[in-house]
Design a protein around this motif. Structure first.
Motif, short mmCIF file in Angstrom:
data_model
loop_
_atom_site.label_atom_id
_atom_site.label_comp_id
_atom_site.label_asym_id
_atom_site.label_seq_id
_atom_site.Cartn_x
_atom_site.Cartn_y
_atom_site.Cartn_z
N SER A 290 1.02 -1.33 -0.15
CA SER A 290 -0.25 0.02 0.19
C SER A 290 0.69 0.87 -0.11
CB SER A 290 -0.59 -0.01 0.99
OG SER A 290 -0.01 0.68 2.05
N TYR A 430 -5.15 2.45 -3.62
CA TYR A 430 -5.61 1.37 -3.54
C TYR A 430 -5.38 0.48 -4.14
CZ TYR A 430 -8.80 4.51 -0.44
OH TYR A 430 -9.17 4.77 0.11
N TRP A 461 -4.52 -2.31 -0.10
CA TRP A 461 -5.99 -2.14 0.25
C TRP A 461 -6.02 -2.40 -1.22
CZ3 TRP A 461 -5.24 4.00 0.41
CH2 TRP A 461 -4.91 4.32 2.72
N SER A 544 -14.52 -2.59 4.26
CA SER A 544 -13.57 -1.90 4.30
C SER A 544 -12.08 -1.60 3.60
CB SER A 544 -12.82 -1.16 5.36
OG SER A 544 -11.46 -0.72 5.28
N PRO A 545 -11.91 -1.66 2.22
CA PRO A 545 -10.40 -1.71 1.67
C PRO A 545 -9.23 -1.82 2.48
CG PRO A 545 -11.02 0.68 1.48
CD PRO A 545 -12.02 0.28 1.98
N GLN A 546 -9.14 -1.36 3.55
CA GLN A 546 -7.85 -1.72 4.36
C GLN A 546 -7.74 -2.59 5.16
OE1 GLN A 546 -9.24 1.07 4.56
NE2 GLN A 546 -8.56 2.25 2.78
#
Length: 565
Positions: A290, A430, A461, A544-546
């Protein structure tokens, strides 16, 4: 020349295909290609003379680019309590420690001399080792490497390693460390997630030099492995699971950023296929990319417009590659400007066309290749090669030949496979999940720091390029203690979190398959159960993307299944 003589030639490389039967018909009369091992789901490996790789374009069209296996590298850089795995060990109503299950470690091998992998009577809990790097007794029709059995390992332990019954060693330590997190037994300081599970280990061989040269990976980089060998390793482990009649949880703590982060890479499609098999669970590491600065994205506004992507190259950098994926039905062509202002002319976007330009006042050479439409959705793939690159800022100019959407994503080779400091000037954190973790057929694991409940700063991510949710969850992965061949120590990374999660999945398999509570468990069902049990924070929106769907909480997973325990 027979098959084994053919594949043993130094100029032969191993590629793979997802269409075994039809592919076999196409190559039947071609002398420089031989079909190899067929695995589940009509996937297969094949062998070809390295100098004839680009001839595959004439045979397969643009799909030939998909036959090139991604170069994979390691994703490792307290933990059990945070995931509530020890509570599951101690809960009398559950009493789950992995009994009757297998854990598969596909990595750099294992140090079988460690007491962590032995029972109280001194015998080994390792059922099989397939060392792909040692030629000798290859397992079945897998054609290469050497297989070592539990009997041979025990003989070696009794002999005090005086004889070379099992010459396989883990010189890197990454595989041994992950195995200790997943299944360490005797060392109470580093009790594994599933201490009663047994182990099957595949030590990967290094990717062939002809392929690493194709990807412009420095020859000095030892820890680079082929996605095709990982596919064979998974299939081998499933064979052993069936043979032993034991469910298996497989840990893949490696990844690559070469493919388009869309779940369509051949290894990812294979994992999607086997995710439906009962008693099999596959966990993959999300990656540590990331904040690496090796992904960029943007939107070309209209047909005829341009978009400039800038890349910083440090002094004395090695050659490197850049891969650009353009969403269908758009078409893009490329020109470049070097740090000294020299222009690489715009190359016309013709599928299969490869050009190379030698700069006049610099040592650099620039290669541009276009491939489209890619299956299954028709995207465009652009491969750039920077050979002997000049230090400074390079401008990569994307020209919108046909623009309906305008979206593109670009990746540089990931950390460990290229010179440190080669980065995009405006990177995008991302869509940095590595392959094969962008597959829907695996449990994708990110990492967090259990000490402060913060996301690991490098944990990749999501989502993937198809906007599919990844990662699925996160587990502890910062400064986690474990066992190396030479000593105890610490490691950080999403591979660490994946090993812990693979151990948790072994406990799920014991509960479901071994004890008969849910004999239909597979990767997809276990993923669903773990997601339901994840611990979620009130101030975070999920998925969540994280963080995915939250932090691994195995005890809560069982609480949801059985009510209050």
């Amino acid at each position: 020349m027979n098959f084994r003589e053919f594949v043993s030639q130094p100029n032969i490389i191993q590629l793979y295909t997802k269409d075994g039967p039809n592919f076999e018909k196409r190559i039947r009369d071609i002398p420089y290609i031989r079909l190899g091992k067929k695995v589940r789901g009509e996937f297969a490996v094949f062998y070809i003379e390295a100098q004839r790789v680009y001839d595959l374009f004439d045979i397969l069209g643009t799909t030939f680019i998909e036959t090139l296996p991604d170069p994979m590298t390691l994703l490792g850089r307290t933990s059990l309590e945070a995931s509530t795995i020890l509570q599951v060990h101690r809960q009398p109503a559950l009493d789950l420690r992995g009994r009757g299950t297998l854990i598969g470690i596909i990595d750099t091998g294992i140090d079988c001399s460690k007491e962590a992998f032995q029972y109280e009577d001194g015998t080994s809990k390792i059922r099989y080792i397939w060392d792909q790097s040692i030629e000798g007794n290859a397992p079945g029709d897998y054609l290469f490497g050497s297989e070592y059995t539990n009997e041979q390992i025990n003989q070696t332990l009794r002999d005090g390693f005086a004889h070379d019954f099992v010459p396989s060693v883990d010189t890197v330590g990454h595989g041994t460390f992950l195995a200790s997190l997943a299944a360490s037994r005797r060392n109470s300081e580093f009790l594994g997630a599933a201490p009663d599970a047994e182990l099957i280990v595949v030590k990967l061989r290094r990717m062939e030099p002809a392929l690493t040269d194709l990807y412009l990976i420095p020859r000095a980089q030892e820890n680079v492995f082929s996605a095709a060998d990982i596919m064979l390793a998974v299939d081998y482990m499933i064979d052993k699971s069936v043979e032993l009649n034991m469910p298996i949880s497989i840990c893949i703590g490696l990844g690559s950023s070469v493919s388009g982060s869309d779940g369509y890479e051949i290894l990812e499609q294979y994992l999607e296929e086997i995710s439906k098999l009962l008693g099999i669970c596959v966990c993959t590491a999300a990656g540590n990319e990331s904040n690496a600065g090796r992904h960029a994205s943007g939107t070309i506004s209209r047909t005829g417009a341009t978009y400039t992507v800038q890349v910083r190259v440090p002094e004395n950098a090695s050659s490197f590659g850049m891969n650009i994926y353009v969403s269908s039905p758009d078409r893009v062509s490329v020109s470049l400007k070097s740090p000294l202002g020299e222009i690489v002319p715009r190359a016309v976007a013709i599928s299969g066309q490869r050009t190379e330009t030698k700069l006049v006042l610099e040592r650099a050479r620039i290669g541009i290749a276009y491939y489209f439409p890619l299956s299954p959705v028709g995207d465009q793939f652009i491969h750039l090669r920077f050979i002997n690159p000049t230090a400074g800022i390079w401008d990569v100019v994307l020209h919108g030949d046909i623009v309906l959407h305008g979206d593109f994503h670009a990746w540089l080779n990931m950390t460990g496979l290229t010179t440190q400091g080669i980065q995009f000037l405006t990177p995008d954190p991302y869509v940095t999940i590595v392959t094969p973790a962008t597959s829907i057929g695996s449990i994708t694991v990110g990492a967090y720091d259990e000490r402060n409940n913060a996301l690991y700063v490098s944990s990749s991510w999501g989502p993937n390029r198809r906007n599919m949710q990844k990662p699925d969850l996160v587990a502890p992965g910062v400064d986690v203690s474990g066992i190396f061949p030479m000593s105890n120590g610490f490691m950080t990374g999403t591979s660490v979190a994946t090993a812990i999660t693979a151990g948790a999945c072994a406990l799920m398999l014991q509960w479901g398959i071994v004890e008969g509570n849910d004999v239909s468990l597979n990767t997809n069902r276990i993923k669903s159960l773990l997601i339901r049990g994840c611990r979620r924070e009130a101030n975070t929106q999920y998925p969540s993307p994280q963080w995915g769907y939250g932090k691994l909480d195995l005890f809560n997973t069982f609480r949801n299944l059985r009510g209050t325990l």
